[in-house]
Scaffold this motif. Structure first.
Motif, mmCIF file in Angstrom:
data_model
loop_
_atom_site.group_PDB
_atom_site.id
_atom_site.type_symbol
_atom_site.label_atom_id
_atom_site.label_comp_id
_atom_site.label_asym_id
_atom_site.label_seq_id
_atom_site.Cartn_x
_atom_site.Cartn_y
_atom_site.Cartn_z
ATOM 1 N N THR A 39 -15.503 -31.001 -0.814
ATOM 2 C CA THR A 39 -15.305 -29.598 -1.184
ATOM 3 C C THR A 39 -16.077 -28.649 -0.272
ATOM 4 O O THR A 39 -16.156 -27.453 -0.566
ATOM 5 C CB THR A 39 -15.741 -29.376 -2.646
ATOM 6 O OG1 THR A 39 -17.119 -29.739 -2.780
ATOM 7 C CG2 THR A 39 -14.891 -30.200 -3.597
ATOM 8 N N ALA A 40 -16.614 -29.141 0.818
ATOM 9 C CA ALA A 40 -17.429 -28.318 1.719
ATOM 10 C C ALA A 40 -16.567 -27.239 2.375
ATOM 11 O O ALA A 40 -15.393 -27.455 2.692
ATOM 12 C CB ALA A 40 -18.070 -29.184 2.787
ATOM 13 N N THR A 41 -17.167 -26.082 2.582
ATOM 14 C CA THR A 41 -16.462 -24.990 3.247
ATOM 15 C C THR A 41 -16.523 -25.191 4.756
ATOM 16 O O THR A 41 -17.254 -26.061 5.251
ATOM 17 C CB THR A 41 -17.106 -23.639 2.885
ATOM 18 O OG1 THR A 41 -18.454 -23.628 3.391
ATOM 19 C CG2 THR A 41 -17.107 -23.409 1.375
ATOM 20 N N GLN A 42 -15.774 -24.365 5.485
ATOM 21 C CA GLN A 42 -15.791 -24.440 6.953
ATOM 22 C C GLN A 42 -17.191 -24.156 7.494
ATOM 23 O O GLN A 42 -17.628 -24.786 8.457
ATOM 24 C CB GLN A 42 -14.779 -23.449 7.549
ATOM 25 C CG GLN A 42 -13.338 -23.792 7.268
ATOM 26 C CD GLN A 42 -12.926 -25.098 7.941
ATOM 27 O OE1 GLN A 42 -13.430 -25.476 8.987
ATOM 28 N NE2 GLN A 42 -12.006 -25.807 7.307
ATOM 29 N N ASP A 43 -17.904 -23.219 6.854
ATOM 30 C CA ASP A 43 -19.277 -22.918 7.299
ATOM 31 C C ASP A 43 -20.206 -24.110 7.075
ATOM 32 O O ASP A 43 -21.067 -24.402 7.911
ATOM 33 C CB ASP A 43 -19.819 -21.684 6.562
ATOM 34 C CG ASP A 43 -19.182 -20.397 7.041
ATOM 35 O OD1 ASP A 43 -18.678 -20.373 8.191
ATOM 36 O OD2 ASP A 43 -19.184 -19.415 6.275
ATOM 37 N N ASP A 44 -20.040 -24.800 5.928
ATOM 38 C CA ASP A 44 -20.870 -25.986 5.654
ATOM 39 C C ASP A 44 -20.609 -27.076 6.695
ATOM 40 O O ASP A 44 -21.548 -27.725 7.176
ATOM 41 C CB ASP A 44 -20.573 -26.541 4.265
ATOM 42 C CG ASP A 44 -21.001 -25.600 3.152
ATOM 43 O OD1 ASP A 44 -21.881 -24.743 3.410
ATOM 44 O OD2 ASP A 44 -20.448 -25.727 2.042
ATOM 45 N N ILE A 45 -19.354 -27.266 7.061
ATOM 46 C CA ILE A 45 -18.995 -28.283 8.050
ATOM 47 C C ILE A 45 -19.573 -27.917 9.414
ATOM 48 O O ILE A 45 -20.131 -28.757 10.116
ATOM 49 C CB ILE A 45 -17.461 -28.448 8.114
ATOM 50 C CG1 ILE A 45 -16.973 -29.102 6.816
ATOM 51 C CG2 ILE A 45 -17.054 -29.282 9.318
ATOM 52 C CD1 ILE A 45 -15.477 -29.136 6.673
ATOM 53 N N TYR A 69 -15.832 -33.597 13.448
ATOM 54 C CA TYR A 69 -15.828 -32.136 13.415
ATOM 55 C C TYR A 69 -14.501 -31.592 13.927
ATOM 56 O O TYR A 69 -13.966 -30.622 13.384
ATOM 57 C CB TYR A 69 -16.986 -31.576 14.246
ATOM 58 C CG TYR A 69 -16.993 -30.069 14.299
ATOM 59 C CD1 TYR A 69 -17.328 -29.332 13.173
ATOM 60 C CD2 TYR A 69 -16.661 -29.388 15.459
ATOM 61 C CE1 TYR A 69 -17.322 -27.949 13.194
ATOM 62 C CE2 TYR A 69 -16.659 -28.010 15.496
ATOM 63 C CZ TYR A 69 -16.993 -27.294 14.358
ATOM 64 O OH TYR A 69 -16.985 -25.929 14.389
ATOM 65 N N HIS A 70 -13.937 -32.235 14.951
ATOM 66 C CA HIS A 70 -12.654 -31.800 15.510
ATOM 67 C C HIS A 70 -11.559 -31.842 14.438
ATOM 68 O O HIS A 70 -10.723 -30.940 14.356
ATOM 69 C CB HIS A 70 -12.281 -32.699 16.691
ATOM 70 C CG HIS A 70 -10.978 -32.372 17.320
ATOM 71 N ND1 HIS A 70 -10.788 -31.252 18.094
ATOM 72 C CD2 HIS A 70 -9.782 -33.010 17.279
ATOM 73 C CE1 HIS A 70 -9.541 -31.208 18.507
ATOM 74 N NE2 HIS A 70 -8.910 -32.280 18.032
ATOM 75 N N VAL A 71 -11.574 -32.864 13.603
ATOM 76 C CA VAL A 71 -10.556 -32.989 12.548
ATOM 77 C C VAL A 71 -10.854 -32.040 11.392
ATOM 78 O O VAL A 71 -9.968 -31.318 10.915
ATOM 79 C CB VAL A 71 -10.475 -34.446 12.047
ATOM 80 C CG1 VAL A 71 -9.590 -34.554 10.822
ATOM 81 C CG2 VAL A 71 -9.969 -35.353 13.150
ATOM 82 N N LEU A 72 -12.095 -32.017 10.928
ATOM 83 C CA LEU A 72 -12.412 -31.258 9.723
ATOM 84 C C LEU A 72 -12.520 -29.756 9.960
ATOM 85 O O LEU A 72 -12.412 -28.980 9.006
ATOM 86 C CB LEU A 72 -13.704 -31.784 9.097
ATOM 87 C CG LEU A 72 -13.664 -33.242 8.623
ATOM 88 C CD1 LEU A 72 -15.005 -33.639 8.032
ATOM 89 C CD2 LEU A 72 -12.549 -33.449 7.617
ATOM 90 N N SER A 73 -12.719 -29.332 11.191
ATOM 91 C CA SER A 73 -12.842 -27.897 11.441
ATOM 92 C C SER A 73 -11.486 -27.196 11.504
ATOM 93 O O SER A 73 -11.397 -25.991 11.320
ATOM 94 C CB SER A 73 -13.605 -27.650 12.744
ATOM 95 O OG SER A 73 -12.860 -28.170 13.838
ATOM 96 N N ASP A 74 -10.420 -27.933 11.742
ATOM 97 C CA ASP A 74 -9.074 -27.353 11.783
ATOM 98 C C ASP A 74 -8.432 -27.521 10.405
ATOM 99 O O ASP A 74 -8.300 -28.655 9.925
ATOM 100 C CB ASP A 74 -8.247 -28.071 12.849
ATOM 101 C CG ASP A 74 -6.847 -27.512 12.970
ATOM 102 O OD1 ASP A 74 -6.601 -26.396 12.479
ATOM 103 O OD2 ASP A 74 -5.987 -28.211 13.559
ATOM 104 N N PRO A 75 -8.032 -26.448 9.743
ATOM 105 C CA PRO A 75 -7.474 -26.566 8.389
ATOM 106 C C PRO A 75 -6.233 -27.471 8.311
ATOM 107 O O PRO A 75 -6.079 -28.221 7.345
ATOM 108 C CB PRO A 75 -7.116 -25.127 8.012
ATOM 109 C CG PRO A 75 -7.980 -24.277 8.874
ATOM 110 C CD PRO A 75 -8.189 -25.047 10.142
ATOM 111 N N GLY A 76 -5.370 -27.433 9.307
ATOM 112 C CA GLY A 76 -4.167 -28.281 9.292
ATOM 113 C C GLY A 76 -4.508 -29.754 9.410
ATOM 114 O O GLY A 76 -3.969 -30.603 8.676
ATOM 115 N N ARG A 77 -5.404 -30.087 10.337
ATOM 116 C CA ARG A 77 -5.823 -31.485 10.507
ATOM 117 C C ARG A 77 -6.580 -31.975 9.273
ATOM 118 O O ARG A 77 -6.433 -33.117 8.855
ATOM 119 C CB ARG A 77 -6.703 -31.628 11.742
ATOM 120 C CG ARG A 77 -5.953 -31.545 13.036
ATOM 121 C CD ARG A 77 -6.849 -31.975 14.186
ATOM 122 N NE ARG A 77 -6.236 -31.624 15.436
ATOM 123 C CZ ARG A 77 -6.650 -30.659 16.238
ATOM 124 N NH1 ARG A 77 -7.709 -29.943 15.932
ATOM 125 N NH2 ARG A 77 -6.011 -30.395 17.355
#
Length: 142
Positions: free
Chosen positions: A82-88, A120-128
């Protein structure tokens, strides 16, 4: 042909069927004894190794340890699902500072640094990230 391995007779002579000698350099040489080329004085009669040795039993190697990639990407970064983009982003930057090869020269740490970057490459992009959450596998690169 000297020094070249050859097929072993299925019914070898009990005294041996190979002529063996050491050349001037001390290298062991061998040849087949035939009626045309009998044993000569510097040679010794010997049985080929393959005819006398039953061979070693094959031992199965243990399975390799699972790669770190099998760990969920969220665990690699140390965040929850449930982490947000900022947390990631914060977790990635914190780990990147610790695991960077310039800071920590250990080869295992360098491999972990690459995995953190891929996570990070996968989790930072909302689609991925949505694709990863749905399938549990990292999406293919296009």
């Amino acid at each position: 042909m000297a020094g070249v391995p050859f097929a072993v007779d299925l019914a070898p002579h009990e005294d041996g069927n190979t002529a063996v000698w050491r050349d001037v350099h001390g290298v062991l040489r061998s040849r087949r004894i035939t009626a045309d080329r009998p044993l000569v004085p510097p040679e010794k009669r010997m049985m080929p190794h393959a005819a006398t040795c039953p061979g070693r039993p094959r031992v199965q190697a243990p399975p390799p340890p699972p790669p770190l990639r099998e760990r969920p990407l969220y665990d690699l970064l140390g965040v929850t699902r449930t982490a947000t983009q900022d947390d990631i982003r914060r977790a990635y930057r914190r780990l990147a500072r610790q695991m960077h090869p310039d800071v920590n020269p250990d080869p295992k740490v360098a491999a972990r640094f690459q995995e953190i970057g891929e996570a990070y490459h996968v989790l930072s992009d909302p689609g991925r990230r949505a694709s990863y959450d749905a399938t549990g596998r990292t999406p293919r690169a296009r």
